[in-house]
Design a protein around this motif. Structure first.
Motif, mmCIF file in Angstrom:
data_model
loop_
_atom_site.group_PDB
_atom_site.id
_atom_site.type_symbol
_atom_site.label_atom_id
_atom_site.label_comp_id
_atom_site.label_asym_id
_atom_site.label_seq_id
_atom_site.Cartn_x
_atom_site.Cartn_y
_atom_site.Cartn_z
ATOM 1 N N ARG A 7 3.792 0.951 -5.446
ATOM 2 C CA ARG A 7 4.280 3.167 -4.150
ATOM 3 C C ARG A 7 5.762 3.006 -3.746
ATOM 4 O O ARG A 7 6.000 3.360 -3.648
ATOM 5 N N TYR A 8 6.408 0.814 -3.888
ATOM 6 C CA TYR A 8 7.748 1.365 -3.258
ATOM 7 C C TYR A 8 8.860 0.859 -4.824
ATOM 8 O O TYR A 8 9.427 0.259 -5.164
ATOM 9 N N GLU A 23 -0.042 -2.919 3.980
ATOM 10 C CA GLU A 23 0.831 -2.069 4.185
ATOM 11 C C GLU A 23 2.095 -2.285 5.584
ATOM 12 O O GLU A 23 3.518 -1.734 5.439
ATOM 13 N N CYS A 69 4.597 -4.097 3.985
ATOM 14 C CA CYS A 69 5.270 -3.646 3.519
ATOM 15 C C CYS A 69 6.092 -2.241 3.648
ATOM 16 O O CYS A 69 7.744 -3.097 3.746
ATOM 17 N N GLN A 70 6.492 -2.377 5.197
ATOM 18 C CA GLN A 70 7.072 -0.803 6.049
ATOM 19 C C GLN A 70 8.357 -2.298 6.328
ATOM 20 O O GLN A 70 9.351 -1.522 6.035
ATOM 21 N N GLU A 118 -5.894 -3.794 4.046
ATOM 22 C CA GLU A 118 -4.904 -2.894 3.846
ATOM 23 C C GLU A 118 -3.553 -1.659 4.393
ATOM 24 O O GLU A 118 -2.391 -1.465 4.124
ATOM 25 N N GLU A 119 -4.244 -2.018 5.908
ATOM 26 C CA GLU A 119 -3.121 -1.440 6.674
ATOM 27 C C GLU A 119 -2.137 -2.457 7.697
ATOM 28 O O GLU A 119 -1.363 -2.200 7.261
ATOM 29 N N ARG A 131 3.916 -7.593 -2.599
ATOM 30 C CA ARG A 131 2.398 -6.782 -1.987
ATOM 31 C C ARG A 131 2.037 -5.062 -2.755
ATOM 32 O O ARG A 131 0.767 -4.837 -3.343
ATOM 33 N N ASN A 132 3.468 -4.445 -3.258
ATOM 34 C CA ASN A 132 3.292 -2.795 -3.401
ATOM 35 C C ASN A 132 4.338 -2.542 -4.142
ATOM 36 O O ASN A 132 4.680 -1.647 -3.729
ATOM 37 N N SER A 159 10.748 -2.921 3.709
ATOM 38 C CA SER A 159 11.323 -2.009 3.558
ATOM 39 C C SER A 159 12.574 -1.694 4.262
ATOM 40 O O SER A 159 13.236 -1.026 3.338
#
Length: 195
Positions: A80-81, A44, A47-48, A40-41, A76-77, A51
């Motif tokens: 959240r985004y 993330e 994703c960052q 998960e990390e 990916r997510n 982004s």
């Protein structure tokens, strides 16, 4: 965060008259939880990165690159985004990125009742201007119902004729009649008669 050893945890559970715990199974469970957290990390962190790259590309007016980053971020997510992705896709569509125009048009046409929302019209119209075939059917519906534009049966007919001419030339679109024709119970045999 409170850390306790496996032995302490077992003692606490036994004191509470709970079921006995197999320490090997519990250790495996904790290891699996740790692995899931690591994955998960990593996701993330990816994703960052996407982004950040998406925002940078937008600032640099590199809309194709921004859209590609938005697409990867969505994989990916999306939840959240979502807001950031949707804003990027809309901006890219405003700058005529084909994939973003399609994404935005799909967002407003893929609905349960088969009719587009009024927001779809501007994207469909731009797609039509660059020759995107799928837009013809949806624009016919927009003009038939007056969705995002004035109701205009002549324009509706023109878009249906555009689609038909491509079908006759052997270009298969989607096999879906415009909603305005489905409501009239049209079939392929009487499709031309309607026109």
């Amino acid at each position: 965060e409170v850390e306790i050893s496996l032995e302490e945890f077992r003692r606490m559970v036994e004191e509470c008259n709970e079921i006995e715990i197999d320490l090997d199974d519990f250790a495996d469970y904790l290891e699996e939880l740790n692995y899931e957290n690591v994955v998960e990390e990593e996701i993330e962190a990816e994703c960052q990165e996407y982004s950040s790259a998406m925002r940078t590309s937008l600032k640099e007016h590199n809309y194709h690159h921004a859209f590609e980053n938005a697409r990867e971020l969505k994989k990916r997510n999306y939840l959240r985004y979502k807001e950031e992705i949707d804003k990027c896709c809309e901006e890219c569509a405003e700058h005529d990125v084909l994939e973003a125009l399609i994404y935005e048009a799909d967002k407003y046409t893929k609905r349960g009742d088969g009719k587009p929302k009024s927001e779809a019209f501007r994207y469909l119209y731009k797609l039509n201007e660059i020759g995107y075939i799928e837009s013809f059917r949806w624009l016919a519906d927009c003009y038939y119902y007056g969705i995002g534009c004035e109701k205009d049966l002549k324009k509706q007919k023109n878009y249906i004729l555009k689609e038909l001419s491509l079908e006759k030339a052997g270009i298969v679109i989607s096999g879906i009649f415009p909603c305005s024709l489905r409501e009239k119970n049209m079939t392929e045999t009487n499709y031309l008669e309607f026109l």
